[in-house]
Design an enzyme around this catalytic site. Structure first.
Site, PDB file in Angstrom:
ATOM      1  CE  LYS A 128     -32.518  13.922   4.875  1.00  0.00           C
ATOM      2  NZ  LYS A 128     -32.265  12.938   5.948  1.00  0.00           N
TER       3      LYS A 128
ATOM      4  NE  ARG B   6     -10.797  45.502 -12.780  1.00  0.00           N
ATOM      5  CZ  ARG B   6      -9.826  46.159 -13.417  1.00  0.00           C
ATOM      6  NH1 ARG B   6      -9.901  46.317 -14.726  1.00  0.00           N
ATOM      7  NH2 ARG B   6      -8.801  46.648 -12.760  1.00  0.00           N
ATOM      8  CE1 TYR B   7      -6.030  41.807 -12.190  1.00  0.00           C
ATOM      9  CE2 TYR B   7      -7.643  42.353 -13.881  1.00  0.00           C
ATOM     10  CZ  TYR B   7      -6.497  42.665 -13.169  1.00  0.00           C
ATOM     11  OH  TYR B   7      -5.827  43.835 -13.428  1.00  0.00           O
TER      12      TYR B   7
ATOM     13  CG  HIS C 198       4.413  46.040  -5.877  1.00  0.00           C
ATOM     14  ND1 HIS C 198       3.378  45.494  -6.603  1.00  0.00           N
ATOM     15  CD2 HIS C 198       5.072  46.862  -6.724  1.00  0.00           C
ATOM     16  CE1 HIS C 198       3.420  45.956  -7.843  1.00  0.00           C
ATOM     17  NE2 HIS C 198       4.433  46.795  -7.943  1.00  0.00           N
TER      18      HIS C 198
END
Length: 512
Positions: A137, A215-216, A273
């Site tokens: 703090k 990367r994404y 997938h």
């Protein structure tokens, strides 16, 4: 009031402590400490002041109260302004500039077999948490060290005079995150102890840390990262690849590794997938792979392959030139790894470290608007005691073996899902269809002539007899499904008329 720079050191884990303490002394800091830490530091020949000497109060209650005193927390929390410094002087309290603290091993304690409630509660740190929160703090004036990895870097910054506010803020944030995850672990454990063993707790406290920037996300315009629950280990380790894991790789990896784990015989799952495009067991992984690949060799391009046994060079050679995104297994032979490095440079080679109990991830959690959607895992397998043959025709022993395999396979396919199986290998998979009849038609198309004599599994009941009729046209001879439709009797009558075996399991396996 003394202008002496002071550092309080009170730690449970003492790794790396001596070099830090010696470095602080060389920089002119007075060391303050308690209990075992005091003993450890004095063994190193360092001059250390006992906390009790500045509080004029002994440690009490078997060490439960050591540092909880205004002489300590006043010195930590005081702003370095005229008002606070005058107040400290009035009470003969000196500022504390550095706090080095880590906490009792509560998480490690509760994971031990046979640990008592009293022993676990004794490992709930009070004074350490208070020290960390107070010093964090007051980051404007106090440096807090809660991680051994920061000891030497911070010491170097102190020596060079470059420890600035931005560094203190970073260290304060780390301390607050530590106390937050610590409190989350305590609240979670106490919830199971005090509120019972309900699989869905009244409150969920999640503490996770980022371990990999991606990367994404699912698509290039989305951000993505991998997190792990604090205090646990991520279930996979990347041991070879020229490319890093992607967001989609990780999702597929999770699904792929879970399927072979359901079987005790050599098993290979091929995933694309997030859905199986081939699954088989065999006398060896090579046999299982060849059977799984035959189900849908086109979709296997760019897939993830998972096994439940050690991957050998023979298996790598069987995979051949097939392009893989990821290969995952529980272990690899040395020659298999050498071969993968030469022939599969772009394939991400992963080591599965999944444990059967999966205690920290026993819940499936999805984010929704304003909250979380939570359920227990679908971890049921084949329970023949619940299975009922509802047709006149009885299954053969071989058909029952194939139906059991099909029932596990269909559990891992997106709903609506239909799976055709010959022996213990998928030959047709209809997954993710919005109606069950089209799922059957696709599985029939994919299986071709292999549909003749195959068995079929459906993840949910048949609302109408049409799916069973379509399967029979393709040559299916036995069917397993949950049952429970209002039209079950109609479905049974059609199955009898067609000479099929029809079995109900009493359990559904929707997967969305």
């Amino acid at each position: 009031m003394s202008q002496q720079k002071r550092a309080i050191i009170s730690v449970y884990e003492k790794k790396g402590l001596a070099p830090l303490a010696k470095g602080l002394v060389d920089l002119g800091y007075e060391l303050l400490s308690t209990g075992g830490t005091y003993t450890e530091l004095t063994k190193e020949g360092l001059k250390v002041t006992k906390i009790s000497d500045i509080t004029n109060f002994p440690e009490i209650l078997g060490g439960r109260v050591k540092t909880l005193h205004p002489a300590v927390h006043g010195g930590i929390l005081a702003r370095r302004n005229e008002e606070h410094l005058k107040e400290l002087q009035a009470h003969n309290i000196s500022p504390i500039d550095i706090v080095v603290c880590n906490l009792y091993p509560f998480n490690e304690t509760i994971k031990k077999q046979g640990i008592s409630e009293a022993d676990a509660i004794e490992q709930i740190d009070i004074g350490g948490v208070a020290l960390l929160r107070a010093s964090a703090k007051n980051f404007e004036s106090v440096t807090v060290l809660s991680d051994e990895k920061d000891y030497i870097p911070v010491l170097d910054l102190l020596k060079s005079g470059k420890l600035d506010l931005s560094q203190r803020k970073r260290l304060a944030l780390k301390a607050f995150r530590l106390t937050a995850s610590y409190d989350a672990a305590i609240a979670t454990w106490l919830g199971t102890v005090f509120e019972g063993t309900d699989q869905l707790p009244n409150a969920i406290h999640i503490s996770a840390e980022r371990i990999l920037n991606l990367r994404y996300g699912e698509n290039p315009h989305q951000k993505g990262a991998l997190y792990r629950f604090v205090g646990t280990e991520y279930g996979f380790e990347q041991i070879h690849a020229e490319k890093e894991l992607s967001y989609n790789n990780i999702q597929d990896l999770e699904s792929a590794a879970a399927i072979p784990a359901e079987f005790s015989t050599p098993c290979v799952a091929i995933i694309k997938h997030n859905t199986p495009c081939g699954l088989a067991t065999g006398s060896s992984l090579v046999e299982a792979f060849n059977a799984a690949l035959a189900c849908d060799p086109i979709s296997a391009f760019g897939s993830i392959i998972a096994t439940n046994e050690e991957i050998t060079s023979e298996f790598v050679n069987a995979v051949g030139k097939l392009f893989l995104e990821v290969l995952v297994g529980p272990s690899y032979s040395a020659d298999a790894l050498d071969l993968l490095k030469k022939k599969k440079k772009s394939c991400r080679v992963m080591l599965s470290k999944l444990r059967p109990e999966r205690e920290e991830t026993s819940l499936v959690i999805h984010s929704v608007q304003g909250g979380l959607l939570v359920q227990t895992r679908d971890d049921t397998g084949v329970d023949f005691q619940k299975w009922k043959v509802v047709t006149d025709k009885q299954p053969t022993e071989e058909q029952m073996k194939s139906l059991a395999f099909a029932w596990i396979a269909v559990k891992h396919c997106k709903s609506n899902a239909i799976v055709y199986v010959q022996q213990t290998a998928t030959v047709g998979i209809g997954s993710g269809f919005t109606n069950r009849v089209d799922a059957v038609r696709f599985a029939s198309h994919q299986a071709g002539d292999k549909a003749k004599g195959a068995v079929m599994a459906s993840d949910a009941f048949f609302p109408f007899p049409d799916a069973v009729e379509e399967a029979a046209k393709a040559g299916v001879v036995a069917v397993v499904h949950p049952g429970g439709s209002v039209k079950d009797n109609e479905v049974i009558k059609v199955a009898n008329d067609l000479g099929l075996v029809l079995i109900t399991t009493g359990e559904r396996h929707f997967k969305h």
